[in-house]
Motif scaffolding. Structure first.
Motif: not given
Length: 403
Positions: A64-72, A101-109
């Protein structure tokens, strides 16, 4: 007993009692997170970094703790120990993120003139290069279409021999070939639908050298890494756009052998059928050689950019009509809509292209806004970047990964 031995005995008993209390406190904390548990294992951690009298966290609480790290920042976790490295490279942390319900949007272009994709993370405040896509020269230099499903970025294009799909997996930071669609296609509509991706329409090859505008549709499941058929649309169409709204997959506009289509339709997942919406784009003027409709969904409201006038519009579902909100700060009219990225970024609209207000030319500009469909006047656009990133303003492909 000597005073020295008596003192050591008291200190030993105190330390034992203190450690027992610490363990009980951690056990109590872990029990409060049982509903988010992702592992039922009661084994003691085996990593060498769990040493001394410091009590270890349960695997479930640790996850639960590690999942909240920024994905980057996940690459840093992989350097801690072997178990963290294995965990980061699996989909387990992303599964936990979905559960809580924890997620982050990343823009891939991919911008014109570039050999690699860019990823913009943490609210567009950081950026990084993805590994070079190892496709052949035909795929690299040709037209491509992209869509995200979970932690997968799917890029479809033509290789020398046939149409092919390459996928980038965020967990491993690598590109993989396949899987190909059941009906390989180009110029199709697509949308991220929950943790899946859906595609519909486009141009397919029925026999060698013979192509038709298709009404077929498919769904990609990132868990199985497979494509599945879904029922075909009411109208065959190419150069159309897709979106996910009200838990439905919408396909809007496009062309077929009879010409331009102003109708839209959506896929009802419960009834397993497509529902036609006549005249959905009847108010939008048609340009020759125009791009697919520029559409994005925020808060279950559909927005579009009219390429001929750079006007932002919102769709009124009850009246099947559009109302104008004001101008967007990019020049969608320069290339009839081509080269402009228009996406939803959480609760904001995102537009990327050539700035209509900045003096910096031929450089990419990024703007966001929080639209209000009930408000009169243009929404307030926030300039995220203009000229700092030396990339072309002509965006070839853009997708948002929400994980």
């Amino acid at each position: 007993m000597s005073k020295g031995k008596e003192r050591l005995t008291k200190e030993s008993n105190y330390n034992k009692s203190s450690n027992v209390k610490k363990v009980k406190r951690f056990d109590l904390l872990a029990s409060n997170h049982k509903k988010f548990a992702y592992s039922s294992s009661n084994e003691e951690p085996q990593d060498a970094d769990y040493i001394g009298d410091i009590p270890s966290l349960s695997y479930e609480l640790e996850g639960l703790i590690l999942a909240r790290f920024p994905r980057s920042e996940y690459w840093k976790l992989s350097l801690v120990n072997k178990r963290y490295n294995t965990l980061v490279k699996s989909d387990e942390l992303f599964r936990i993120r979905r559960q809580i319900g924890f997620n982050e949007p990343s823009v891939l272009m991919l911008a014109t003139g570039e050999n690699y994709w860019w990823a913009f993370d943490r609210g567009l405040s950081s950026r990084r290069k993805l590994p070079v896509l190892p496709a052949d020269i035909c795929f690299t230099s040709g037209d491509k279409e992209s869509i995200c499903a979970g932690t997968h970025l799917l890029v479809s294009g033509r290789e020398i021999e046939s149409l092919m799909v390459w996928r980038y997996e965020s967990a491993t930071n690598k590109w993989y070939k396949g899987p190909s669609m059941i009906n390989p296609r180009c110029l199709f509509a697509s949308a991220t639908c929950g943790n899946s991706a859906m595609v519909a329409g486009g141009v397919v090859e029925v026999t060698t050298g013979t192509h038709v505008v298709s009404d077929t549709a498919e769904r990609y499941d990132p868990d199985t890494r497979l494509w599945y058929r879904i029922p075909g649309m009411n109208r065959p169409r190419k150069l159309c756009s897709g979106c996910y709204m009200d838990n439905r997959f919408y396909v809007i506009g496009g062309r077929n052998d009879d010409g331009e289509l102003t109708c839209g339709e959506y896929f009802d997942t419960e009834k397993k059928q497509w529902i036609l919406i006549p005249g959905m784009l009847k108010d939008n003027p048609v340009l020759s050689c125009h791009s697919p409709p520029l559409i994005a969904v925020v808060g279950n409201e559909l927005y579009s950019i009219e390429a001929s006038s750079n006007q932002l519009k919102v769709y009124l579902k009850k009246s099947n009509s559009w109302t104008t909100l004001g101008c967007v700060p990019v020049r969608a009219d320069c290339n009839r809509g081509w080269g402009v990225a228009f996406k939803s970024l959480g609760n904001e609209l995102l537009v990327i292209g050539a700035s209509a207000v900045s003096p910096v030319r031929n450089s990419m500009a990024i703007y966001t806004c929080r639209p209000d469909p009930t408000s009169e006047g243009s929404p307030e656009w926030r300039l995220v970047d203009s000229g700092k990133i030396q990339l072309s303003h002509f965006i070839l492909n853009c997708s948002v990964m929400l994980a």
